[in-house]
Design a protein around this motif. Structure first.
Motif, PDB file in Angstrom:
ATOM      1  N   THR A  57       0.734  -1.125   0.034  1.00  0.00           N
ATOM      2  CA  THR A  57      -0.058  -0.134   0.168  1.00  0.00           C
ATOM      3  C   THR A  57       1.033   1.262   0.051  1.00  0.00           C
ATOM      4  O   THR A  57       0.622   2.184  -0.822  1.00  0.00           O
ATOM      5  CB  THR A  57      -0.847   0.047   1.212  1.00  0.00           C
ATOM      6  OG1 THR A  57      -1.796  -1.201   1.357  1.00  0.00           O
ATOM      7  CG2 THR A  57      -1.820   1.199   1.386  1.00  0.00           C
ATOM      8  N   CYS A  58       1.849   1.362   0.699  1.00  0.00           N
ATOM      9  CA  CYS A  58       2.808   2.449   0.864  1.00  0.00           C
ATOM     10  C   CYS A  58       3.613   2.795  -0.339  1.00  0.00           C
ATOM     11  O   CYS A  58       3.675   3.730  -0.931  1.00  0.00           O
ATOM     12  CB  CYS A  58       3.789   2.349   2.086  1.00  0.00           C
ATOM     13  SG  CYS A  58       2.823   2.422   3.760  1.00  0.00           S
ATOM     14  N   GLY A  99       2.600   1.491  -3.209  1.00  0.00           N
ATOM     15  CA  GLY A  99       1.617   1.773  -4.354  1.00  0.00           C
ATOM     16  C   GLY A  99       1.215   3.198  -4.218  1.00  0.00           C
ATOM     17  O   GLY A  99       1.125   3.926  -5.447  1.00  0.00           O
ATOM     18  N   LEU A 100       1.059   3.930  -2.926  1.00  0.00           N
ATOM     19  CA  LEU A 100       0.719   5.404  -2.936  1.00  0.00           C
ATOM     20  C   LEU A 100       1.949   6.175  -3.501  1.00  0.00           C
ATOM     21  O   LEU A 100       1.583   7.088  -4.315  1.00  0.00           O
ATOM     22  CB  LEU A 100       0.600   5.708  -1.327  1.00  0.00           C
ATOM     23  CG  LEU A 100       0.242   7.158  -1.223  1.00  0.00           C
ATOM     24  CD1 LEU A 100      -0.989   7.536  -1.657  1.00  0.00           C
ATOM     25  CD2 LEU A 100       0.289   7.429   0.405  1.00  0.00           C
ATOM     26  N   LEU A 157      -1.037   6.446   6.236  1.00  0.00           N
ATOM     27  CA  LEU A 157      -0.370   4.840   5.908  1.00  0.00           C
ATOM     28  C   LEU A 157       1.063   4.743   6.237  1.00  0.00           C
ATOM     29  O   LEU A 157       1.301   3.737   6.783  1.00  0.00           O
ATOM     30  CB  LEU A 157      -0.801   5.039   4.469  1.00  0.00           C
ATOM     31  CG  LEU A 157      -1.983   4.588   3.863  1.00  0.00           C
ATOM     32  CD1 LEU A 157      -1.928   4.995   2.206  1.00  0.00           C
ATOM     33  CD2 LEU A 157      -2.355   3.346   4.243  1.00  0.00           C
TER      34      LEU A 157
END
Length: 124
Positions: A3-4, A6-7, A88
């Motif tokens: 997620t990190c 991806g952001l 996040l």
């Protein structure tokens, strides 16, 4: 972690921060070599012992120091980071910090503290 990263990829921001996070993977070479040596029943040899020392050293340099720097950067730049990214990042750093502390304690106990305990028992 996905997620990190991806952001970072989607927003094209914080790429340097994500690249710094990859420094943690330098230690993974020695951590995985340690596991391979254990699976090959080579945990009693000199090569394993040298790898254990290098593993612990790179763990401190590339895991603990990197995560500490990243946490510090995130706290100092709180006002420049949007709430979603900050949340996040904070949650991700907290999870990684806890995981790395537990892994560090297990490595110390397995490779360094148990051997001294065994030697003390042999002397009795």
């Amino acid at each position: 972690v996905i997620t990190c990263f991806g952001l970072s990829v989607v927003s094209s921001r914080y790429v340097g921060f994500a690249v710094v996070a990859l420094l943690v993977e330098i230690n993974s070479v020695f951590l995985h070599l340690r596991q391979i040596l254990r699976m090959a029943s080579m945990a009693a040899g000199t090569f394993y012992r040298v790898n254990s020392i290098i593993n612990l050293g790179t763990y401190v340099i590339f895991r603990i120091n990197t995560l500490a720097w990243m946490t510090r950067w995130l706290v100092l730049n709180r006002d420049k980071v949007p709430l979603l990214a900050y949340t996040l990042g904070s949650v991700g750093m907290a999870i990684m910090t806890v995981m790395n502390i537990i892994l560090f304690c297990r490595l110390l106990r397995s490779d360094f503290l148990k051997s001294s305990t065994r030697e003390a028992k042999k002397e009795m």
